[in-house]
Design an enzyme around this catalytic site. Sequence first.
Site, PDB file in Angstrom:
ATOM      1  N   ASP A  39       1.500   2.760   3.517  1.00 24.90           N
ATOM      2  CA  ASP A  39       0.649   3.934   3.314  1.00 24.90           C
ATOM      3  C   ASP A  39       1.479   5.211   3.329  1.00 24.90           C
ATOM      4  O   ASP A  39       0.990   6.274   3.735  1.00 24.90           O
ATOM      5  CB  ASP A  39      -0.479   4.011   4.351  1.00 24.90           C
ATOM      6  CG  ASP A  39      -1.602   4.953   3.896  1.00 24.90           C
ATOM      7  OD1 ASP A  39      -1.667   5.266   2.692  1.00 24.90           O
ATOM      8  OD2 ASP A  39      -2.407   5.373   4.748  1.00 24.90           O
ATOM      9  N   LYS A  53      -9.326  -0.291  -5.911  1.00 24.07           N
ATOM     10  CA  LYS A  53      -9.328   0.403  -4.612  1.00 24.07           C
ATOM     11  C   LYS A  53     -10.649   1.128  -4.412  1.00 24.07           C
ATOM     12  O   LYS A  53     -11.101   1.885  -5.270  1.00 24.07           O
ATOM     13  CB  LYS A  53      -8.170   1.414  -4.586  1.00 24.07           C
ATOM     14  CG  LYS A  53      -8.071   2.245  -3.308  1.00 24.07           C
ATOM     15  CD  LYS A  53      -7.621   1.410  -2.123  1.00 24.07           C
ATOM     16  CE  LYS A  53      -7.792   2.137  -0.797  1.00 24.07           C
ATOM     17  NZ  LYS A  53      -6.764   3.087  -0.482  1.00 24.07           N
ATOM     18  N   HIS A  56     -10.518   1.321   1.714  1.00 22.77           N
ATOM     19  CA  HIS A  56     -10.315   2.340   2.746  1.00 22.77           C
ATOM     20  C   HIS A  56     -11.547   2.260   3.641  1.00 22.77           C
ATOM     21  O   HIS A  56     -12.630   2.698   3.257  1.00 22.77           O
ATOM     22  CB  HIS A  56     -10.171   3.735   2.117  1.00 22.77           C
ATOM     23  CG  HIS A  56      -9.908   4.793   3.145  1.00 22.77           C
ATOM     24  ND1 HIS A  56      -8.699   5.449   3.263  1.00 22.77           N
ATOM     25  CD2 HIS A  56     -10.689   5.288   4.137  1.00 22.77           C
ATOM     26  CE1 HIS A  56      -8.752   6.295   4.284  1.00 22.77           C
ATOM     27  NE2 HIS A  56      -9.957   6.225   4.827  1.00 22.77           N
ATOM     28  N   HIS A  68      -4.684  -0.299   5.942  1.00 21.07           N
ATOM     29  CA  HIS A  68      -4.210   0.521   7.077  1.00 21.07           C
ATOM     30  C   HIS A  68      -5.131   0.461   8.300  1.00 21.07           C
ATOM     31  O   HIS A  68      -5.711   1.452   8.706  1.00 21.07           O
ATOM     32  CB  HIS A  68      -3.976   1.972   6.651  1.00 21.07           C
ATOM     33  CG  HIS A  68      -4.983   2.571   5.718  1.00 21.07           C
ATOM     34  ND1 HIS A  68      -6.323   2.571   5.963  1.00 21.07           N
ATOM     35  CD2 HIS A  68      -4.826   3.199   4.523  1.00 21.07           C
ATOM     36  CE1 HIS A  68      -6.943   3.169   4.964  1.00 21.07           C
ATOM     37  NE2 HIS A  68      -6.064   3.553   4.076  1.00 21.07           N
ATOM     38  N   ASN A  95      -5.093   7.308  -6.153  1.00 21.27           N
ATOM     39  CA  ASN A  95      -5.709   8.612  -5.838  1.00 21.27           C
ATOM     40  C   ASN A  95      -4.802   9.774  -6.236  1.00 21.27           C
ATOM     41  O   ASN A  95      -4.477  10.639  -5.437  1.00 21.27           O
ATOM     42  CB  ASN A  95      -6.108   8.700  -4.351  1.00 21.27           C
ATOM     43  CG  ASN A  95      -4.917   8.634  -3.415  1.00 21.27           C
ATOM     44  OD1 ASN A  95      -3.899   8.033  -3.740  1.00 21.27           O
ATOM     45  ND2 ASN A  95      -5.041   9.251  -2.254  1.00 21.27           N
ATOM     46  N   ALA A 148      -4.014  15.059   5.103  1.00 21.85           N
ATOM     47  CA  ALA A 148      -3.803  13.762   5.760  1.00 21.85           C
ATOM     48  C   ALA A 148      -2.741  12.963   5.028  1.00 21.85           C
ATOM     49  O   ALA A 148      -2.824  12.791   3.814  1.00 21.85           O
ATOM     50  CB  ALA A 148      -5.111  12.982   5.780  1.00 21.85           C
ATOM     51  N   LEU A 204      -5.165   9.470   7.641  1.00 19.94           N
ATOM     52  CA  LEU A 204      -6.490   8.850   7.698  1.00 19.94           C
ATOM     53  C   LEU A 204      -6.388   7.382   7.326  1.00 19.94           C
ATOM     54  O   LEU A 204      -5.708   7.072   6.344  1.00 19.94           O
ATOM     55  CB  LEU A 204      -7.451   9.575   6.750  1.00 19.94           C
ATOM     56  CG  LEU A 204      -7.912  10.939   7.280  1.00 19.94           C
ATOM     57  CD1 LEU A 204      -8.578  11.764   6.191  1.00 19.94           C
ATOM     58  CD2 LEU A 204      -8.861  10.764   8.467  1.00 19.94           C
ATOM     59  N   HIS A 232       3.344  14.674   1.306  1.00 21.94           N
ATOM     60  CA  HIS A 232       2.710  15.976   1.045  1.00 21.94           C
ATOM     61  C   HIS A 232       3.798  17.029   1.208  1.00 21.94           C
ATOM     62  O   HIS A 232       4.525  17.002   2.211  1.00 21.94           O
ATOM     63  CB  HIS A 232       1.603  16.265   2.060  1.00 21.94           C
ATOM     64  CG  HIS A 232       0.384  15.402   1.879  1.00 21.94           C
ATOM     65  ND1 HIS A 232      -0.600  15.685   0.963  1.00 21.94           N
ATOM     66  CD2 HIS A 232       0.003  14.260   2.488  1.00 21.94           C
ATOM     67  CE1 HIS A 232      -1.547  14.755   1.023  1.00 21.94           C
ATOM     68  NE2 HIS A 232      -1.199  13.879   1.940  1.00 21.94           N
ATOM     69  N   HIS A 285       1.588   5.398  -1.753  1.00 22.05           N
ATOM     70  CA  HIS A 285       1.239   6.569  -2.582  1.00 22.05           C
ATOM     71  C   HIS A 285       2.525   7.133  -3.182  1.00 22.05           C
ATOM     72  O   HIS A 285       3.434   7.504  -2.444  1.00 22.05           O
ATOM     73  CB  HIS A 285       0.553   7.638  -1.735  1.00 22.05           C
ATOM     74  CG  HIS A 285      -0.713   7.157  -1.125  1.00 22.05           C
ATOM     75  ND1 HIS A 285      -1.946   7.304  -1.745  1.00 22.05           N
ATOM     76  CD2 HIS A 285      -0.954   6.486   0.030  1.00 22.05           C
ATOM     77  CE1 HIS A 285      -2.880   6.758  -0.977  1.00 22.05           C
ATOM     78  NE2 HIS A 285      -2.314   6.251   0.097  1.00 22.05           N
ATOM     79  N   HIS A 312       0.865  -1.197   0.000  1.00 22.68           N
ATOM     80  CA  HIS A 312       0.000   0.000   0.000  1.00 22.68           C
ATOM     81  C   HIS A 312       0.895   1.239   0.000  1.00 22.68           C
ATOM     82  O   HIS A 312       1.508   1.575   1.011  1.00 22.68           O
ATOM     83  CB  HIS A 312      -0.905   0.015   1.241  1.00 22.68           C
ATOM     84  CG  HIS A 312      -1.867   1.160   1.256  1.00 22.68           C
ATOM     85  ND1 HIS A 312      -3.220   0.982   1.454  1.00 22.68           N
ATOM     86  CD2 HIS A 312      -1.702   2.498   1.101  1.00 22.68           C
ATOM     87  CE1 HIS A 312      -3.835   2.152   1.419  1.00 22.68           C
ATOM     88  NE2 HIS A 312      -2.914   3.098   1.210  1.00 22.68           N
ATOM     89  N   ARG A 339       2.372   9.566  -5.849  1.00 26.04           N
ATOM     90  CA  ARG A 339       2.105  10.871  -6.488  1.00 26.04           C
ATOM     91  C   ARG A 339       2.590  10.872  -7.940  1.00 26.04           C
ATOM     92  O   ARG A 339       2.823   9.831  -8.529  1.00 26.04           O
ATOM     93  CB  ARG A 339       2.743  12.025  -5.708  1.00 26.04           C
ATOM     94  CG  ARG A 339       2.492  11.990  -4.217  1.00 26.04           C
ATOM     95  CD  ARG A 339       1.018  12.100  -3.860  1.00 26.04           C
ATOM     96  NE  ARG A 339       0.841  12.241  -2.430  1.00 26.04           N
ATOM     97  CZ  ARG A 339      -0.172  11.746  -1.729  1.00 26.04           C
ATOM     98  NH1 ARG A 339      -1.130  11.049  -2.305  1.00 26.04           N
ATOM     99  NH2 ARG A 339      -0.247  11.945  -0.435  1.00 26.04           N
TER     100      ARG A 339
HETATM  101  O1  DOR Z   1      -3.431   9.634   5.425  1.00 29.28           O
HETATM  102  C1  DOR Z   1      -3.721   9.287   4.290  1.00 29.28           C
HETATM  103  N1  DOR Z   1      -3.131   9.836   3.210  1.00 29.28           N
HETATM  104  N2  DOR Z   1      -4.677   8.362   4.136  1.00 29.28           N
HETATM  105  C2  DOR Z   1      -5.151   8.068   2.933  1.00 29.28           C
HETATM  106  O2  DOR Z   1      -6.053   7.271   2.867  1.00 29.28           O
HETATM  107  C3  DOR Z   1      -4.657   8.759   1.723  1.00 29.28           C
HETATM  108  C4  DOR Z   1      -3.321   9.297   1.917  1.00 29.28           C
HETATM  109  C5  DOR Z   1      -2.901  10.293   0.847  1.00 29.28           C
HETATM  110  O3  DOR Z   1      -3.149  10.047  -0.326  1.00 29.28           O
HETATM  111  O4  DOR Z   1      -2.283  11.300   1.203  1.00 29.28           O
HETATM  112 ZN    ZN Z   2      -3.315   5.077   1.451  1.00 25.79          ZN
END
Ligand code: DOR
Ligand code: ZN
Length: 349
Positions: A245, A99, A136, A174, A41, A260, A217, A249, A15, A13, A17
Amino acid sequence: MKTLTIIKPDDWHLHLREGLVLKNIIHFTSELFGRAIVMPNTKNPITSIDSAISYKKSIVEALSESSKFEPLMTMYLTDDTDKRELITGFKNNVFFAAKLYPANATTNSSHGVKKIENLYKIFESMEDSGMPLLIHGEVTDPEVDIFDREEVFIDRELSPIVERFPKLKLVLEHITTSYAVDFVQENNIGATITPHHLHINRNAMFFGGLNSDFYCLPVAKREKNRLALRSAATSGKEFFFLGSDSAPHLRKWKAFCGCAGIFNSPVAIESYLTVFEEENALDNFEKFASLNGPNFYNVPPNKGKLKLVSKPNKVAEFIDVVEGENIVGQIKPFHAGETLKWQVENISN
Ligand code: DOR
Ligand code: ZN
């Protein structure tokens, strides 16, 4: 000095970007992990075969030439998901899984699913074709307290899905509660556990003023939940596997909007390992990191190895995002400024 050699792990899992952020952070994962399930996402979510192919291409282009890292792509389910597109993408190895984000549950989820029951026809086809459904698991009902959203999701949404689709390959992503730990085992489904949910409880968000560095989250919960997660992850049981996860950011956005997500990929392995050592469960680390995931997804474990050594490991305060010679942004990693006890010594393919 202690050492530990394990089969090369996978991150089930992640991310990544796009664009500059992707280019700057991919190596943290691709150097240590054989594969990763890449979350869909992105700003424009990955909802079609074409968008998954082009996203995968941009990931592969961001890798070093010698890299053997394999990104596993996912399709973002919406109220309008086309069943044929989904299943064709799965059968042609474009999508590894789908997802499910409940609409507005988290970062970039506004296109998510408003009424999960409307996807039941799709779940039926996924069950028939063996396509995994990654969830999720939080309700978005504003009446439900944010700390209860996972439990309420399990009761309202997940239980009926499990009952109705007993052969559907399900992963509750998560997990953050002892309630989820119990549900996963009782119903024989899979679950990922992040490093941050093993280290922090909900107090972390409120130390020294509101601290968005620890906001993700689902949010971290009470201490008793953290302890249940630690015992699940370190148990070696087949249901639980590594899913970082890691969710980068840029500092300026995190500070501005408190988005989040916790960026842990620079320290994920060392962070998990700290927990396994504290729980006297180093012997089970390979199961959690390298074996339970492949077993769940019916893929072979990686061939390579990772050698870890217990040596002080100072974590940077920030990771720079560079464009050419210029620093254009920074991302704060999990454990920033701390000294962890483990480091990676050697990686083989
Ligand atoms: O904290 C999180 N950040 N939870 C998620 O489900 C998505 C993720 C994000 O894409 O930043
Ligand atoms: Zn995630």
